[in-house]
Design an enzyme around this catalytic site. Structure first.
Site, short mmCIF file in Angstrom:
data_model
loop_
_atom_site.label_atom_id
_atom_site.label_comp_id
_atom_site.label_asym_id
_atom_site.label_seq_id
_atom_site.Cartn_x
_atom_site.Cartn_y
_atom_site.Cartn_z
N HIS A 1 0.83 -1.22 0.00
CA HIS A 1 0.00 0.00 0.00
C HIS A 1 0.85 1.26 0.00
CE1 HIS A 1 -3.23 -2.83 1.64
NE2 HIS A 1 -3.59 -2.49 0.42
N ASP B 1 -10.06 -3.02 0.59
CA ASP B 1 -9.62 -3.25 1.97
C ASP B 1 -9.27 -1.93 2.68
OD1 ASP B 1 -6.98 -4.52 0.12
OD2 ASP B 1 -6.81 -2.62 1.19
N GLU C 1 -15.11 0.88 -5.93
CA GLU C 1 -14.92 -0.54 -5.57
C GLU C 1 -16.17 -1.28 -6.04
OE1 GLU C 1 -12.83 -2.88 -4.08
OE2 GLU C 1 -14.58 -4.13 -4.54
N ASP D 1 -18.39 -0.79 -11.00
CA ASP D 1 -17.29 -1.35 -11.79
C ASP D 1 -16.37 -0.19 -12.18
OD1 ASP D 1 -17.12 -3.73 -14.52
OD2 ASP D 1 -15.64 -2.26 -13.88
N ASP E 1 -5.94 -0.51 -7.77
CA ASP E 1 -5.56 -1.56 -6.81
C ASP E 1 -6.55 -2.70 -6.96
OD1 ASP E 1 -5.87 -1.95 -3.21
OD2 ASP E 1 -4.69 -3.09 -4.67
N SER E 2 -6.39 -3.45 -8.04
CA SER E 2 -7.41 -4.48 -8.35
C SER E 2 -6.89 -5.87 -8.05
CB SER E 2 -7.76 -4.38 -9.85
OG SER E 2 -6.69 -4.94 -10.61
N PRO F 1 -13.90 -10.25 -12.18
CA PRO F 1 -14.35 -8.86 -12.32
C PRO F 1 -13.22 -7.88 -12.66
CG PRO F 1 -14.46 -9.58 -10.02
CD PRO F 1 -14.20 -10.79 -10.84
N1 SAM Z 1 -3.70 -5.68 -3.11
C1 SAM Z 1 -4.41 -6.68 -3.86
C2 SAM Z 1 -3.62 -7.17 -5.02
O1 SAM Z 1 -2.63 -6.53 -5.36
O2 SAM Z 1 -3.98 -8.23 -5.53
C3 SAM Z 1 -5.73 -6.13 -4.28
C4 SAM Z 1 -6.51 -5.80 -3.08
S1 SAM Z 1 -8.11 -5.19 -3.24
C5 SAM Z 1 -8.88 -6.30 -2.17
C6 SAM Z 1 -8.64 -5.65 -4.86
C7 SAM Z 1 -10.04 -5.12 -5.05
O3 SAM Z 1 -10.36 -4.96 -6.43
C8 SAM Z 1 -11.14 -6.04 -4.47
O4 SAM Z 1 -11.77 -5.37 -3.41
C9 SAM Z 1 -12.09 -6.27 -5.65
O5 SAM Z 1 -13.45 -6.32 -5.26
C10 SAM Z 1 -11.79 -5.05 -6.51
N2 SAM Z 1 -12.19 -5.15 -7.92
C11 SAM Z 1 -12.04 -6.21 -8.76
N3 SAM Z 1 -12.54 -5.90 -9.98
C12 SAM Z 1 -13.00 -4.62 -9.92
C13 SAM Z 1 -13.61 -3.74 -10.87
N4 SAM Z 1 -13.85 -4.13 -12.13
N5 SAM Z 1 -13.94 -2.49 -10.46
C14 SAM Z 1 -13.69 -2.08 -9.18
N6 SAM Z 1 -13.13 -2.88 -8.23
C15 SAM Z 1 -12.77 -4.13 -8.60
#
Ligand code: SAM
Length: 283
Positions: A61, A85, A105, A137, A155-156, A162
């Site tokens: 982070h 998170d 998110e 999205d 940060d996906s 998704p």
């Molecule tokens: N730090 C982690 C990594 O590097 O793998 C990622 C952490 S964070 C939990 C990833 C977030 O991306 C999740 O909360 C997930 O729900 C979100 N996410 C996935 N696809 C997305 C999209 N199309 N739009 C917005 N958020 C999305």
């Protein structure tokens, strides 16, 4: 006690002893598990892939946030895509000069579960009056918003499910459109030793779009495979070339506290291994 086996890769992965299962649910978008591990503290996985742990989240982070926010001379408007998170949000909120934060998110359950089980990640940042939290999205948001930002942080999860759309040409083009002049976007882009094709694909999609594109490195213990590549795309070619002295002055001026990030590490992080340079056509 049971085991948790990460399933990101066939034939190779990491195993956690689950001391206590804290939460498991299939949300509208993904399978979410949170459990307690003796070494890493609380751990969250989405669709079988480790997302964050209490023990090492600060590394990822801080590097995904402080590098662009200190490279930019005066970031005021920040967009976070994903980041459910709250760790990125916490790091952005440390900058008192930032006036507005939009966080998009896709899965509200992740935000709610992480507020409950990982309070240290957001550290109260979800209550920051500068925050506009959008459950949507990220692709849909950047394709349609009329807002503009100085820094965009993607940060996906990995490009499966998704998050696949967040590694598309359309996404990078839309982010480029949403950046103010002098703006920069960064994105998690996997571990090149095991996901080199991801880096190649991102390089091919960014190279014709941003005035300056590159990658920088950070080693996050639970993102297995060695160093992680973080993608960089900027409208200002000078942002990536700030010297450690300039960065140190900005770091000092903001008064922020970090446990991993240093201005020297920031300046060095853009030095890539030869095999990565060859993969992105910069050897
Ligand atoms: N730090 C982690 C990594 O590097 O793998 C990622 C952490 S964070 C939990 C990833 C977030 O991306 C999740 O909360 C997930 O729900 C979100 N996410 C996935 N696809 C997305 C999209 N199309 N739009 C917005 N958020 C999305």
């Amino acid at each position: 006690m049971s085991d948790y086996l990460e399933t990101l890769y066939d034939g190779y992965g990491q195993r956690f002893i689950v001391e206590r299962l804290l939460h498991e649910v299939r949300t509208e978008h993904q399978h979410l598990v949170i459990f307690q591990n003796a070494v890493l503290g609380k751990v969250m996985a989405l669709d079988g892939v480790i997302q964050t742990t209490e023990a090492d989240e600060f590394i990822y982070h801080e590097m995904l946030t402080q590098v662009p926010l200190l490279a930019h001379p005066a970031p005021k408007r920040v967009l976070i895509i994903g980041g459910g998170d709250g760790g990125i949000l916490r790091e952005v909120a440390k900058h008192r000069g930032v006036e507005h934060i939009t966080m998009v998110e896709i899965d509200g359950s992740v935000v709610e579960m992480c507020k409950e089980h990982f309070p240290g990640h957001s550290a109260g940042a979800f209550e920051d009056p500068r925050l506009n939290l959008v459950i949507d999205d990220g692709m849909n948001f950047v394709a349609n918003t009329t807002e503009r930002y100085d820094v965009i942080i993607s940060d996906s999860t990995d490009p499966i499910g998704p998050a696949e759309v967040l590694f598309s040409e359309n996404f990078y083009q839309a982010c480029h459109r949403c950046l103010n002049d002098g703006g920069v976007m960064v994105a998690q882009n996997g571990t090149p030793f095991l996901q080199l094709d991801e880096v190649k694909t991102t390089a091919s999609r960014m190279s014709g779009l941003f005035a300056d594109w590159h990658f920088y490195l950070s080693a996050v213990p639970t993102y297995i495979g060695g160093v992680m590549t973080l993608a960089w795309g900027s409208k200002d070619v000078t942002l990536r070339r700030q010297g450690a002295e300039t960065l140190a002055q900005r770091y000092s001026d903001t008064g922020i506290q970090t446990r991993y990030y240093t201005p020297e590490l920031h300046a060095a992080a853009f030095a890539l291994p030869r095999y990565v340079l060859e993969a992105i056509g910069k050897a």
